[in-house]
Structures are given as C-alpha cells and as structure tokens.
Design an enzyme around this catalytic site. Structure first.
Site, PDB file in Angstrom:
ATOM      1  N   GLU A   1      21.948  49.135  12.693  1.00 13.17           N
ATOM      2  CA  GLU A   1      23.046  49.866  11.702  1.00 13.17           C
ATOM      3  C   GLU A   1      23.487  50.371  13.504  1.00 13.17           C
ATOM      4  OE1 GLU A   1      25.310  50.991   9.688  1.00 13.17           O
ATOM      5  OE2 GLU A   1      24.041  49.609   8.095  1.00 13.17           O
TER       6      GLU A   1
ATOM      7  N   HIS B   1      24.102  48.382  16.030  1.00 14.43           N
ATOM      8  CA  HIS B   1      25.125  47.422  16.451  1.00 14.43           C
ATOM      9  C   HIS B   1      26.167  47.910  15.671  1.00 14.43           C
ATOM     10  CE1 HIS B   1      21.601  45.414  17.533  1.00 14.43           C
ATOM     11  NE2 HIS B   1      22.520  45.248  18.769  1.00 14.43           N
TER      12      HIS B   1
ATOM     13  N   GLN C   1      17.835  39.013  31.997  1.00 15.68           N
ATOM     14  CA  GLN C   1      17.819  40.393  32.092  1.00 15.68           C
ATOM     15  C   GLN C   1      15.422  40.681  31.629  1.00 15.68           C
ATOM     16  OE1 GLN C   1      21.230  40.938  29.294  1.00 15.68           O
ATOM     17  NE2 GLN C   1      19.127  42.931  28.386  1.00 15.68           N
TER      18      GLN C   1
ATOM     19  N   GLY D   1      25.659  50.776  23.858  1.00 13.69           N
ATOM     20  CA  GLY D   1      25.205  52.330  22.705  1.00 13.69           C
ATOM     21  C   GLY D   1      25.000  52.888  24.136  1.00 13.69           C
ATOM     22  N   GLN D   2      24.564  54.718  23.503  1.00 21.62           N
ATOM     23  CA  GLN D   2      23.790  55.641  24.397  1.00 21.62           C
ATOM     24  C   GLN D   2      22.551  55.082  24.396  1.00 21.62           C
ATOM     25  OE1 GLN D   2      24.825  59.582  23.205  1.00 21.62           O
ATOM     26  NE2 GLN D   2      22.549  59.734  24.282  1.00 21.62           N
TER      27      GLN D   2
HETATM   28  O1  PAF Z   1      21.986  45.793  25.267  1.00 20.65           O
HETATM   29  C1  PAF Z   1      21.705  44.793  25.096  1.00 20.65           C
HETATM   30  O2  PAF Z   1      21.797  44.354  24.228  1.00 20.65           O
HETATM   31  C2  PAF Z   1      22.237  43.779  26.077  1.00 20.65           C
HETATM   32  O3  PAF Z   1      21.679  44.537  27.452  1.00 20.65           O
HETATM   33  C3  PAF Z   1      23.845  42.806  26.674  1.00 20.65           C
HETATM   34  C4  PAF Z   1      24.969  44.263  27.311  1.00 20.65           C
HETATM   35  C5  PAF Z   1      24.652  42.691  25.740  1.00 20.65           C
HETATM   36  C6  PAF Z   1      23.747  41.293  27.772  1.00 20.65           C
HETATM   37  O4  PAF Z   1      22.646  40.821  27.753  1.00 20.65           O
END
Ligand code: PAF
Length: 283
Positions: free
Chosen positions: A33, A35, A59, A145-146
């Site tokens: 929710e 997203h 990442q 999102g915060q």
């Molecule tokens: O917040 C996320 O899901 C990821 O860090 C993002 C912004 C999609 C980058 O891979």
C-alpha cells in the site's frame, strides 16, 4: 498498461504516448500500500503514469539480501494495471548495467551518514539507478516514500546539484494497523520478530510525545529513542539520529520544519528503518 522490458521499447511507448506530462514511480517491486499511495498520487497529478520495477543490484552490499529480496512481478503487474498505470518498465540487469558500466553518481557527505555508515555504497547505487531511470523516463514529477527519508534527501541533492528538470514528491509513511511502517522486507519477519519490531515505531511515537511536551534537545530525544529500542531484546540497534535536513548533522536543538529523527534496527537477519519527519522533503 504497456509493459516494457527494454530501453528501446520504453522509448517507443513514451513516444507513442505523445507529449504529455509524465509522473514516475521507481520501485523494486513486491508492491504494498505504500507503493500504491505513490502510484495513486502519480496518476492524479500527471497525464501519463510510468512505474518501474527493478531490483537494483548496485544498491545491495555483498552481504545483503539481493538474492532473497522478495519478488512477485505477475502480482505487481496486475496491481499496477488495476491502478490505471500507463507504462510499466521492468528492465533486466544487462539493460541497466550493460558492461562495461563505468559511470556512477556520488552524493558526497549525505551518502555516508546514517544508513550510509552500515551500507557503504548503497546510496551510490540508488543515485546512479535513479538518475538513469530519470534520463530514460524524463518525468516532470517523481514519487518517493518518506520511509526512505535519507534516500529522498540524497536524491533531492542530486536533482539540485545536476539541475534535473524533475520535481520530487515525497509522500507520508504508510503503516500497518499495528504501527509498523510498510516495507517489502516485512515478509522476512517471524511473528515474534514482528511483535518486537513494533518497538521501532513506538520509540518514534515517544519522541513525538516528548516534542509535543516541549522537549527540543536533540540529545535527549536521541537517548530516549535509543532506550526505547534497547528495551526490546530482539532488536539490535543500528543507529538513532536526530539531525538537520540539509546535512544530516545533529544540532543541539531540533528545529521545526528542519529535523529528521531516523532509526534503523536489526531484527534477526532483517534490517528495518523508520522515521519521524519535522519538515518536507519534496522539491
Ligand atoms: O526505494 C526504492 O525502492 C529504491 O531505492 C529505488 C528508488 C527504486 C531505486 O532502486
């Protein structure tokens, strides 16, 4: 909804959609929710809504959960179709990091504090992939999102430094009924771990109550949040930070409109983050 797996097909879909203002929600999938709140805002505020799903290997650290990161592309795709998304971009690694890949984005200082201490290289991976996605999608607005407040601050700095023609909209944390911030990683938690994890939002609620009662000393707030987390034996504290938004440094006293209280913990093998924001991260 047009689903695109290659940069070429994304470009064709964008060109076919014509010259309409584009909103963009980058995600790593396994949508919840939180997203969907971004997707709904994106749909409402733009003529064309583009979402990406890409579990960005750059990442994740070598000892992190890249391999087991939850994925459910069919379900995600059905959800996004139902939300009225126009274009879904789901690239693979060779599309995003075609070898030899040699260009990286470092947002210095902001990338090495808070989460950056225990996740070296994480924000470099985030900034690089987001800049690439921005270049491909060319959105007018992008939605985050915060919960990932440091990520939003890193990206805001990148947008400012590089003069990118995109507005960042950072929307509030969405929580489950028990208070836990929604995260794709919550599926890793056993029921005992999940109960223990609630000490994290509770610790931030405590800080909120202290501020309401007039406490403004950063150190006192930080210590109170640390103690509330330490009281839960299943939680291992990573950090608590009470910091200014511009440089993520602790000032002696918090400032209304310019303070982030952020915390990260480990519950078993799962790392969770949460925060309380006094201010706005959008730009
Ligand atoms: O917040 C996320 O899901 C990821 O860090 C993002 C912004 C999609 C980058 O891979």
């Amino acid at each position: 909804m047009k689903a695109c797996r290659t940069i070429a097909s994304l470009r064709r879909a964008l060109a076919a959609a014509g010259d309409r203002p584009v909103g963009f929600v980058p995600t790593m999938g396994f949508l919840h929710e939180g997203h969907l709140s971004l997707v709904r805002a994106c749909r409402k505020e733009n003529e064309l809504a583009v979402v990406s799903i890409y579990v960005n290997p750059a990442q994740f650290g070598p000892a992190e959960d890249l391999q087991r990161y939850p994925r459910d592309p069919e379900h995600d795709s059905a959800l996004l179709k139902k939300e009225g998304v126009d274009i879904l971009f789901m690239p693979g690694d060779t599309e995003m990091y075609a070898p030899p890949f040699r260009t990286w984005v470092d947002v210095r200082e902001l990338d090495s504090k808070l989460c950056g201490r225990s996740r070296p290289g994480h924000f470099r991976g985030v900034a690089t992939v987001v800049l690439k996605l921005f270049n491909l999608v060319q959105p007018q607005r992008a939605y985050f999102g915060q919960k990932d407040a440091q990520q939003a601050l890193v990206l805001r700095q990148m947008v400012r430094d590089l003069g990118l023609p995109v507005r960042l909209r950072v929307l509030p944390i969405v929580r489950d009924a028990d208070g836990l911030a929604l995260s794709s990683r919550n599926v890793y938690l056993s029921s005992a771990e999940r109960r223990a994890a609630l000490a994290l939002p509770r610790s931030l609620e405590l800080a909120k109550a202290m501020i309401r009662e007039g406490e403004a000393r950063s150190r006192a707030l930080r210590k109170a949040v640390e103690a509330a987390i330490a009281a839960e034996p299943l939680l291992a504290l990573d950090y608590v930070a009470v910091v200014r938004l511009q440089d993520l440094e602790e000032a002696p006293r918090i400032e209304a409109g310019n303070t982030l209280i952020a915390a990260a913990v480990r519950v078993g093998k799962t790392r969770l983050i949460d925060n309380l924001l006094l201010g706005d991260l959008s730009c």
